[in-house]
Design a protein around this motif. Structure first.
Motif, PDB file in Angstrom:
ATOM      1  N   LEU A 114       0.963  -0.987  -0.273  1.00 50.57           N
ATOM      2  CA  LEU A 114      -0.316   0.256  -0.043  1.00 50.57           C
ATOM      3  C   LEU A 114       1.008   1.205   0.228  1.00 50.57           C
ATOM      4  O   LEU A 114       2.355   1.272  -0.014  1.00 50.57           O
ATOM      5  CB  LEU A 114      -1.072  -0.035   1.435  1.00 50.57           C
ATOM      6  N   GLN A 115       0.589   1.980  -0.553  1.00 46.59           N
ATOM      7  CA  GLN A 115       1.053   3.818  -0.899  1.00 46.59           C
ATOM      8  C   GLN A 115       1.371   4.212   0.277  1.00 46.59           C
ATOM      9  O   GLN A 115      -0.039   5.352   0.026  1.00 46.59           O
ATOM     10  CB  GLN A 115       0.995   4.410  -2.297  1.00 46.59           C
ATOM     11  N   ASN A 116       1.214   3.707   2.095  1.00 45.35           N
ATOM     12  CA  ASN A 116       0.542   4.961   3.026  1.00 45.35           C
ATOM     13  C   ASN A 116       1.965   5.177   3.752  1.00 45.35           C
ATOM     14  O   ASN A 116       1.275   5.712   4.336  1.00 45.35           O
ATOM     15  CB  ASN A 116       0.695   3.539   3.642  1.00 45.35           C
ATOM     16  N   SER A 117       3.261   5.556   2.608  1.00 42.74           N
ATOM     17  CA  SER A 117       3.992   6.990   3.692  1.00 42.74           C
ATOM     18  C   SER A 117       3.527   8.427   3.558  1.00 42.74           C
ATOM     19  O   SER A 117       2.850   8.309   3.177  1.00 42.74           O
ATOM     20  CB  SER A 117       4.870   6.672   2.629  1.00 42.74           C
ATOM     21  N   PRO A 124       5.681  11.947   1.599  1.00 36.82           N
ATOM     22  CA  PRO A 124       5.157  13.435   1.022  1.00 36.82           C
ATOM     23  C   PRO A 124       3.963  14.450   1.706  1.00 36.82           C
ATOM     24  O   PRO A 124       4.544  15.493   0.656  1.00 36.82           O
ATOM     25  CB  PRO A 124       4.666  12.172  -0.478  1.00 36.82           C
ATOM     26  N   THR A 125       2.946  14.025   2.414  1.00 40.10           N
ATOM     27  CA  THR A 125       2.385  14.589   3.204  1.00 40.10           C
ATOM     28  C   THR A 125       2.947  15.844   3.979  1.00 40.10           C
ATOM     29  O   THR A 125       2.469  16.915   3.504  1.00 40.10           O
ATOM     30  CB  THR A 125       1.535  13.603   3.917  1.00 40.10           C
ATOM     31  N   TRP A 126       3.930  15.247   4.233  1.00 39.14           N
ATOM     32  CA  TRP A 126       4.914  15.783   5.473  1.00 39.14           C
ATOM     33  C   TRP A 126       5.864  16.933   4.627  1.00 39.14           C
ATOM     34  O   TRP A 126       5.835  18.126   4.894  1.00 39.14           O
ATOM     35  CB  TRP A 126       5.870  15.492   6.576  1.00 39.14           C
ATOM     36  N   LEU A 127       6.337  16.304   3.689  1.00 35.07           N
ATOM     37  CA  LEU A 127       7.219  18.042   2.434  1.00 35.07           C
ATOM     38  C   LEU A 127       6.110  19.157   1.837  1.00 35.07           C
ATOM     39  O   LEU A 127       6.810  19.949   2.496  1.00 35.07           O
ATOM     40  CB  LEU A 127       7.823  16.620   1.485  1.00 35.07           C
ATOM     41  N   ASN A 180      -2.437   5.230   6.664  1.00 35.00           N
ATOM     42  CA  ASN A 180      -2.060   6.219   7.744  1.00 35.00           C
ATOM     43  C   ASN A 180      -2.560   7.682   7.810  1.00 35.00           C
ATOM     44  O   ASN A 180      -1.788   9.121   7.696  1.00 35.00           O
ATOM     45  CB  ASN A 180      -0.298   6.583   7.174  1.00 35.00           C
ATOM     46  N   ASP A 181      -3.507   7.574   6.796  1.00 31.38           N
ATOM     47  CA  ASP A 181      -4.428   8.665   6.750  1.00 31.38           C
ATOM     48  C   ASP A 181      -4.501   9.762   8.157  1.00 31.38           C
ATOM     49  O   ASP A 181      -4.513  11.232   8.811  1.00 31.38           O
ATOM     50  CB  ASP A 181      -5.360   8.877   6.446  1.00 31.38           C
ATOM     51  N   MET A 182      -4.920   9.207   9.170  1.00 32.51           N
ATOM     52  CA  MET A 182      -4.636   9.761  11.085  1.00 32.51           C
ATOM     53  C   MET A 182      -3.429  10.696  10.848  1.00 32.51           C
ATOM     54  O   MET A 182      -3.308  11.869  11.019  1.00 32.51           O
ATOM     55  CB  MET A 182      -4.984   8.570  12.129  1.00 32.51           C
ATOM     56  N   ARG A 183      -2.235  10.448  10.886  1.00 33.38           N
ATOM     57  CA  ARG A 183      -1.706  10.853  10.635  1.00 33.38           C
ATOM     58  C   ARG A 183      -1.456  12.380   9.853  1.00 33.38           C
ATOM     59  O   ARG A 183      -0.266  13.022  10.190  1.00 33.38           O
ATOM     60  CB  ARG A 183       0.236   9.809  10.108  1.00 33.38           C
ATOM     61  N   ARG A 184      -1.350  11.615   8.484  1.00 36.29           N
ATOM     62  CA  ARG A 184      -1.180  12.787   7.371  1.00 36.29           C
ATOM     63  C   ARG A 184      -2.720  13.975   7.971  1.00 36.29           C
ATOM     64  O   ARG A 184      -1.794  15.265   8.451  1.00 36.29           O
ATOM     65  CB  ARG A 184      -2.085  12.026   6.275  1.00 36.29           C
ATOM     66  N   SER A 236      -9.130  18.375   0.358  1.00 40.18           N
ATOM     67  CA  SER A 236      -8.208  18.029  -1.099  1.00 40.18           C
ATOM     68  C   SER A 236      -8.186  16.495  -1.025  1.00 40.18           C
ATOM     69  O   SER A 236      -8.699  14.948  -1.183  1.00 40.18           O
ATOM     70  CB  SER A 236      -7.242  18.361  -2.561  1.00 40.18           C
ATOM     71  N   LEU A 237      -6.839  16.719  -0.003  1.00 38.99           N
ATOM     72  CA  LEU A 237      -6.357  15.709   0.517  1.00 38.99           C
ATOM     73  C   LEU A 237      -7.397  14.901   1.365  1.00 38.99           C
ATOM     74  O   LEU A 237      -7.233  13.161   1.123  1.00 38.99           O
ATOM     75  CB  LEU A 237      -5.249  15.656   1.454  1.00 38.99           C
TER      76      LEU A 237
END
Length: 308
Positions: free
Chosen positions: A11-14, A17-20, A160-164, A203-204
């Motif tokens: 899964l693309q769960n990193s 990219p959101t943090w950057l 990892n949506d909660m972290r995002r 949007s995210l």
């Protein structure tokens, strides 16, 4: 029920990219604040030194306080949201554990029930996650539809949506804190200074709902997920609690630019076309997998709430 297992590792769960993106957004907010305050030294009084210092301080504060806040999120919700935690042998908890195992999660999340007609998941990651299902959903939906909602919330955990989303809000708050706004003015300052970040975060939020729907459909079926969405679309309007925490909820505020969730039409179309579902890494097996406690579950040492 077909034994469908999602390849969690693929899964693309990193959240990197959101943090950057949030770091860049905070820099834009500082630059925008400096531009607004430039004429005749009015506005927010942002000096060059203040802006440069903020390029380091705001991302640092946003990251540190965001992670601290995520670590406390579950306990805060248990105190304030009217949640009843379920025992490990509760039938609903067992269904959550089985679906979590199908998703490839190595830990069992906490499971709770609330009085609101909605559902959500919170926590800093799989090891500290809490899945909350509204009692009205349990009372009115059939088992497969409840499983679709559970799968959707587990999808947020796996991705990892909660972290995002937690980091996103923390970065915005850090910017207005850094610029010295009071608690009363922070909401308006956030919109004025971080309008670009706000639109990107919304949007995210909408994009993550599509992915969570797809994972819920992968663990059940797209027909069951669509049925749930249609039923909840015809439910009573969101209450004050649900609107306050709309970004967390299974059913949020749909619409265009200012919405937290896609519209029913958009979510249904995405499921029917399998636009996201086709991109979920799935391993299929032929044998059936009944939703019973005897199905292979993590060992006790892997249970999230055993790691206190």
């Amino acid at each position: 029920m077909t034994d469908i297992k999602v390849n969690y590792r693929r899964l693309q769960n990193s959240s990197v990219p959101t943090w950057l993106g949030l770091v860049i957004g905070s820099w834009f907010g500082l630059a925008w604040a400096g531009l607004l305050s430039a004429p005749a030294g009015i506005g927010f009084g942002i000096t060059a030194a203040t802006a440069v210092g903020g390029f380091i301080a705001v991302p640092l504060w946003g990251t540190v306080w965001g992670l601290i806040g995520l670590g406390k999120q579950r306990q805060s919700a248990l105190r304030r949201h009217g949640i009843t935690l379920l025992e490990a042998d509760d039938p609903l908890a067992q269904r959550v554990y089985v679906l979590a195992a199908q998703l490839g999660l190595k830990t069992r999340p906490w499971v709770g029930v609330m009085p609101h007609n909605n559902a959500y998941a919170i926590g800093s990651g799989p090891d500290s996650a809490l899945v909350v299902i509204g009692q009205p959903l349990i009372d009115t939906l059939d088992d497969a539809e409840v499983d679709a909602i559970i799968g959707h919330e587990l999808g947020h955990i796996a991705n990892n949506d909660m972290r995002r989303m937690g980091l996103a809000r923390s970065f915005q708050n850090s910017l207005v804190w850094y610029l010295g706004f009071s608690n009363t003015l922070q909401r308006w300052a956030r919109w004025l200074l971080t309008w670009l970040s706000e639109f990107l975060i919304l949007s995210l939020s909408r994009e993550r709902e599509f992915w969570a729907d797809a994972i819920g459909a992968a663990l059940t079926s797209k027909e069951h997920m669509i049925a749930v969405l249609e039923k909840l679309h015809n439910s009573p309007p969101l209450g004050a609690f649900e609107r306050e925490h709309a970004r967390l909820m299974f059913r949020g505020i749909p619409g265009l630019l200012f919405s937290t969730h896609p519209t029913l039409r958009e979510r249904r179309a995405a499921l029917n076309s399998e636009r996201y579902l086709k991109r979920i890494p799935i391993r299929r097996q032929q044998e059936s997998l009944p939703l019973e406690p005897a199905v292979a579950l993590p060992n006790v040492e892997d249970i999230a709430y055993a790691k206190r």
